[in-house]
Design a protein around this motif. Structure first.
Motif, mmCIF file in Angstrom:
data_model
loop_
_atom_site.group_PDB
_atom_site.id
_atom_site.type_symbol
_atom_site.label_atom_id
_atom_site.label_comp_id
_atom_site.label_asym_id
_atom_site.label_seq_id
_atom_site.Cartn_x
_atom_site.Cartn_y
_atom_site.Cartn_z
ATOM 1 N N ASN A 76 -27.073 -98.893 -39.424
ATOM 2 C CA ASN A 76 -26.729 -98.821 -40.998
ATOM 3 C C ASN A 76 -27.477 -97.042 -41.151
ATOM 4 N N CYS A 77 -28.694 -97.040 -40.695
ATOM 5 C CA CYS A 77 -29.497 -95.693 -40.909
ATOM 6 C C CYS A 77 -28.711 -94.564 -40.337
ATOM 7 N N CYS A 78 -28.033 -94.509 -39.570
ATOM 8 C CA CYS A 78 -27.225 -93.352 -39.026
ATOM 9 C C CYS A 78 -26.316 -92.906 -40.044
ATOM 10 N N TYR A 79 -26.019 -93.942 -41.011
ATOM 11 C CA TYR A 79 -25.133 -93.702 -41.830
ATOM 12 C C TYR A 79 -25.562 -93.104 -43.398
ATOM 13 N N ASN A 80 -26.708 -93.301 -43.339
ATOM 14 C CA ASN A 80 -27.646 -92.923 -44.578
ATOM 15 C C ASN A 80 -27.449 -91.548 -45.170
ATOM 16 N N ARG A 81 -27.535 -91.542 -46.313
ATOM 17 C CA ARG A 81 -27.128 -89.845 -46.777
ATOM 18 C C ARG A 81 -28.222 -89.021 -46.397
ATOM 19 N N GLU A 82 -29.534 -89.254 -46.171
ATOM 20 C CA GLU A 82 -30.340 -88.184 -46.044
ATOM 21 C C GLU A 82 -30.415 -87.853 -44.597
ATOM 22 N N GLU A 83 -30.114 -89.067 -43.773
ATOM 23 C CA GLU A 83 -29.968 -88.727 -42.364
ATOM 24 C C GLU A 83 -28.857 -87.907 -41.918
ATOM 25 N N MET A 84 -27.790 -88.276 -42.706
ATOM 26 C CA MET A 84 -26.263 -87.475 -42.341
ATOM 27 C C MET A 84 -26.672 -85.964 -42.932
ATOM 28 N N ALA A 85 -27.233 -85.782 -43.848
ATOM 29 C CA ALA A 85 -27.543 -84.515 -44.371
ATOM 30 C C ALA A 85 -28.416 -83.804 -43.321
ATOM 31 N N LEU A 86 -29.418 -84.499 -42.782
ATOM 32 C CA LEU A 86 -30.434 -83.976 -41.720
ATOM 33 C C LEU A 86 -29.531 -83.485 -40.369
ATOM 34 N N LEU A 87 -28.672 -84.464 -40.152
ATOM 35 C CA LEU A 87 -27.915 -84.126 -39.181
ATOM 36 C C LEU A 87 -27.102 -82.530 -39.082
ATOM 37 N N ARG A 88 -26.504 -82.599 -40.268
ATOM 38 C CA ARG A 88 -25.818 -81.164 -40.442
ATOM 39 C C ARG A 88 -26.656 -80.192 -40.621
ATOM 40 N N MET A 89 -28.038 -80.308 -41.087
ATOM 41 C CA MET A 89 -29.046 -79.259 -40.958
ATOM 42 C C MET A 89 -29.441 -78.781 -39.496
ATOM 43 N N ILE A 90 -29.372 -79.628 -38.813
ATOM 44 C CA ILE A 90 -29.806 -79.574 -37.463
ATOM 45 C C ILE A 90 -28.612 -78.844 -36.903
ATOM 46 N N ARG A 91 -27.480 -79.351 -36.954
ATOM 47 C CA ARG A 91 -26.248 -78.749 -36.373
ATOM 48 C C ARG A 91 -26.127 -77.310 -36.799
ATOM 49 N N LYS A 92 -26.591 -76.908 -38.075
ATOM 50 C CA LYS A 92 -26.222 -75.413 -38.604
ATOM 51 C C LYS A 92 -27.482 -74.808 -38.535
ATOM 52 N N GLY A 93 -28.592 -75.342 -37.521
ATOM 53 C CA GLY A 93 -29.358 -74.431 -37.106
ATOM 54 C C GLY A 93 -30.520 -74.196 -38.064
ATOM 55 N N VAL A 94 -30.845 -74.927 -39.093
ATOM 56 C CA VAL A 94 -31.734 -74.907 -40.124
ATOM 57 C C VAL A 94 -33.161 -74.946 -39.425
ATOM 58 N N PHE A 95 -33.214 -75.586 -38.717
ATOM 59 C CA PHE A 95 -34.967 -75.877 -38.092
ATOM 60 C C PHE A 95 -35.066 -75.107 -36.817
ATOM 61 N N GLY A 96 -33.971 -74.406 -36.353
ATOM 62 C CA GLY A 96 -33.875 -73.643 -34.946
ATOM 63 C C GLY A 96 -33.749 -74.734 -34.005
ATOM 64 N N GLU A 97 -34.494 -74.435 -32.737
ATOM 65 C CA GLU A 97 -34.466 -75.102 -31.654
ATOM 66 C C GLU A 97 -35.496 -76.595 -31.890
ATOM 67 N N VAL A 98 -34.732 -77.820 -31.984
ATOM 68 C CA VAL A 98 -35.465 -79.013 -32.419
ATOM 69 C C VAL A 98 -36.353 -79.279 -30.955
ATOM 70 N N VAL A 99 -37.643 -79.644 -31.344
ATOM 71 C CA VAL A 99 -38.592 -79.554 -29.840
ATOM 72 C C VAL A 99 -39.004 -81.022 -30.329
ATOM 73 N N HIS A 100 -38.983 -81.714 -31.459
ATOM 74 C CA HIS A 100 -39.947 -83.010 -31.576
ATOM 75 C C HIS A 100 -39.371 -83.630 -32.773
ATOM 76 N N CYS A 101 -39.219 -84.989 -32.689
ATOM 77 C CA CYS A 101 -38.780 -85.836 -33.956
ATOM 78 C C CYS A 101 -39.643 -86.975 -33.797
ATOM 79 N N GLU A 102 -39.773 -87.548 -34.950
ATOM 80 C CA GLU A 102 -40.526 -88.808 -35.381
ATOM 81 C C GLU A 102 -39.942 -89.734 -36.192
ATOM 82 N N GLY A 103 -40.149 -91.083 -36.018
ATOM 83 C CA GLY A 103 -39.701 -92.014 -36.743
ATOM 84 C C GLY A 103 -40.478 -93.189 -36.717
#
Lengths: 416, 416
Positions: free
Chosen positions: A134-161
């Motif tokens: 379900n968390c793949c469909y959560n509002r924040e995670e989906m907005a973050l996915l868009r941010m990443i695809r739009k390049g907001v964070f540049g090249e992503v090098v590391h994630c934590e969870g």
């Protein structure tokens, strides 16, 4: 799209504990879903499930305490598995062998081999598998996915969870409340529950779609929290002196083929606020779930933006809201966990209705669940690195043609 | 105690870069410290140092570009080493062989063997070594140490720390500004700078005093941040295409003899706010530096306390202020980095004056600095676990008799 009502699909419900109860309600809120079979190992829960279907859908479903019988129910084309963790994969494999499309509630694998067995069973049956993450469909995670695809964070090098959830009472009372978690925490030692945080990260990093996990190492702290709780809260039972194997804090480091690292934390046995501990790091900025902080170099959409200072992520969450969530709010949010439960179940139902691939497919399911078994292996061997198998057999090198044709897990969906 | 003026001690200053300049000012603010020698490999800095001593202390110190000459200066009984990372240990060993008590600015080791060489040289000379880890003396870290000793967090099971510092411009301009960091980031790949966060954690967990680090694993993300910076900011130099070996985010997991885990993060090449990323986890609660959050089960000193919610750490920091910091505020805070620089240097000066052990001694120095070389080894071998040597040769099993007799790094000091 959320308005669309498709052909009626018939489902068997396996497991009517806490999760089964709430998820069956969500499924029954869909006019094109019919519950034809219910199953729980406990008679009282089985009866409760059948009565609830009768009440809500006006028919008495086939009811059984035997999961294989429920899966065999002729009418059922899909099987929703919401049992204890250790039975998810065996039941899904059985469903595939019976020609049914299984959806699995989340959890980790107990053995690496069963992940392969699941992949092989799905490929042999030519039937998909979907993990209900379900968390793949959560509002924040989906907005973050868009941010990443739009390049907001540049090249992503590391994630934590993280799965940081104080479950001492649920675990400590597991024998009383018939909750499977207790046995797992007393017996195992690993990253028992990786997918809530790893699922969204896998989407961010295109794992199995041009990238993949290649190796991991895990390390467990000592186990002190649950024992302290048991001694205080179960002093008159043998549990007060039980051997607790699960470390309080288990940290897992994963290396990806494209060079990114992922750090996962599992902790359920000490007091703390709930968190999925999200962190996204890139060459242009970073986001952190704790405190809901963001910093994007040079992005002054926040009026208080200044170099090297945290700011609220609210304006970014607003500007990068995923189209699916815009639609969902108009449609009317429903179901548990802030609405994400409905979306993940709806994605499964649509895939079943239309014969389209699962957005969280058998390769994702196998790879994400394998992290549990692999983390146990790493810890058992003294935190050695262990290879993560390529369950796609080389197909991870390619973005899949169907990506973007299905339900809203990436930018390329029909929603935009 | 801070008011006390002891016998005059004579020091040689080795390295007059940024750090040397600010630290020498702090030392010269002490009426019982005389700078008798100054050294920098660059003539202009050496001359600047000598002129500054003349101006401030009224005498011209011995000035040289050769560190061994400065160490050999007859008058100097102590040597303060503030050079590039790779020369800290060799110069400290040379000082010991010349009968001088060396203090080292922080940094990591390039090879495991040099940590042993440092220990052996100190034991053979019967002269202490002190690492100038200022963060051990920081206000928050000292309050947290008190909280831990008073049991606020229950049994501590896990700590985290970071050196999260956007140093892209310092590294990227290192060749222009004669900063040693550039070569290290272009050439190495590891936890280059562990001690700011590991030092306080070592004190929390009594490392080398009843506990120790037994093994570690490290994993590095890809390297993208510095290269992006160089391409944008140094386009007309060969650096724009330089090979950058240091991963943007390096994560190191350490297992302690008593079962605690430590997670360290090194990241200096992507944009973000500065942080030492502190986390302390115990069976009764936890603290987190980012956001300055705390949660202690059942502790309602915060009026907004409620189960499983973060709250501000301010009331805890107030109630557990370390006695040394109470005294320090009355005395008058001074020196860089919020006052901690003065305290760490004063601890060294007092140890030298009184012939007392170093509060951060040669075993701490060796173990903490070894993390850098060991992390490089782990990464080079594919994130294998590597053993952390026992530099105390078994003495870590005992709390040391001198603990509590010296400067304010634990509860048992004479300050309380």
């Amino acid at each position: 799209m959320l308005e669309r009502i498709g052909r009626e699909v018939s489902l068997a419900i396996i497991g009517y504990g806490c999760r089964g109860q709430t998820q069956m309600e969500v499924l029954m809120s869909m006019p094109d879903v019919k519950i034809v079979a219910v199953c729980d190992r406990y008679a009282d829960r089985m009866e409760k499930a059948a009565a609830r279907v009768q009440e809500k859908q006006g028919h008495l479903p086939f009811a059984t305490q035997n999961a294989h019988e429920a899966i065999a129910c002729k009418e059922a084309e899909g099987v929703v598995i919401m049992t204890g963790w250790e039975t998810h994969i065996p039941l899904a494999i059985h469903a595939l062998k019976c020609g049914k499309y299984p959806a699995l509630e989340v959890g980790g694998a107990c053995a690496l081999q069963e992940c392969w067995d699941l992949v092989n069973a799905s490929e042999q049956a030519a039937i998909p598998v979907m993990l209900l993450e379900n968390c793949c469909y959560n509002r924040e995670e989906m907005a973050l996915l868009r941010m990443i695809r739009k390049g907001v964070f540049g090249e992503v090098v590391h994630c934590e969870g993280a799965y940081s959830h104080d479950l001492r009472d649920e675990i400590g009372l597991g024998d009383v409340n018939r909750h499977y978690r207790q046995k797992h925490f007393l017996s195992r030692n690993g990253e028992l529950y990786p997918t809530h945080e790893l699922g969204p990260i896998a989407k961010y990093l295109r794992l199995n779609r041009g990238n993949r996990m290649v190796s991991l190492v895990a390390m467990a702290s000592k186990s002190a929290g649950l024992r302290a709780w048991l001694q205080e809260n179960r002093p008159d039972t043998p549990l007060k002196d039980a051997q607790v194997n699960q470390g309080d804090v288990v940290t897992t480091l994963i290396k990806c083929a494209n060079g990114e690292t992922i750090c996962l934390t599992h902790d359920c046995t000490t007091p703390r606020p709930y968190s999925r501990g999200g962190v996204i790091r890139g060459t242009k900025g970073l986001w952190q779930e704790e405190g809901r902080f963001i910093y994007v170099e040079g992005d002054d959409r926040n009026p208080d933006h200044k170099p090297h200072h945290w700011e609220s992520d609210a304006p970014f969450m607003r500007d990068y809201e995923h189209p699916l969530w815009k639609e969902y709010q108009e449609f009317g949010m429903r179901g548990g966990h802030g609405g994400m439960d409905y979306l993940v179940l709806r994605a499964y139902v649509e895939s079943l209705q239309n014969g389209t691939p699962a957005p969280i497919d058998v390769y994702d399911t196998a790879a994400w669940m394998a992290v549990t078994a692999l983390s146990e292996e790493s810890i058992a061997k003294g935190s050695v690195p262990v290879a993560v198998p390529d369950f796609t057999r080389g197909q991870w090198m390619y973005q899949r043609p169907e990506d973007g044709d299905i339900f809203a897990l990436d930018e390329g969906t029909h929603l935009e």
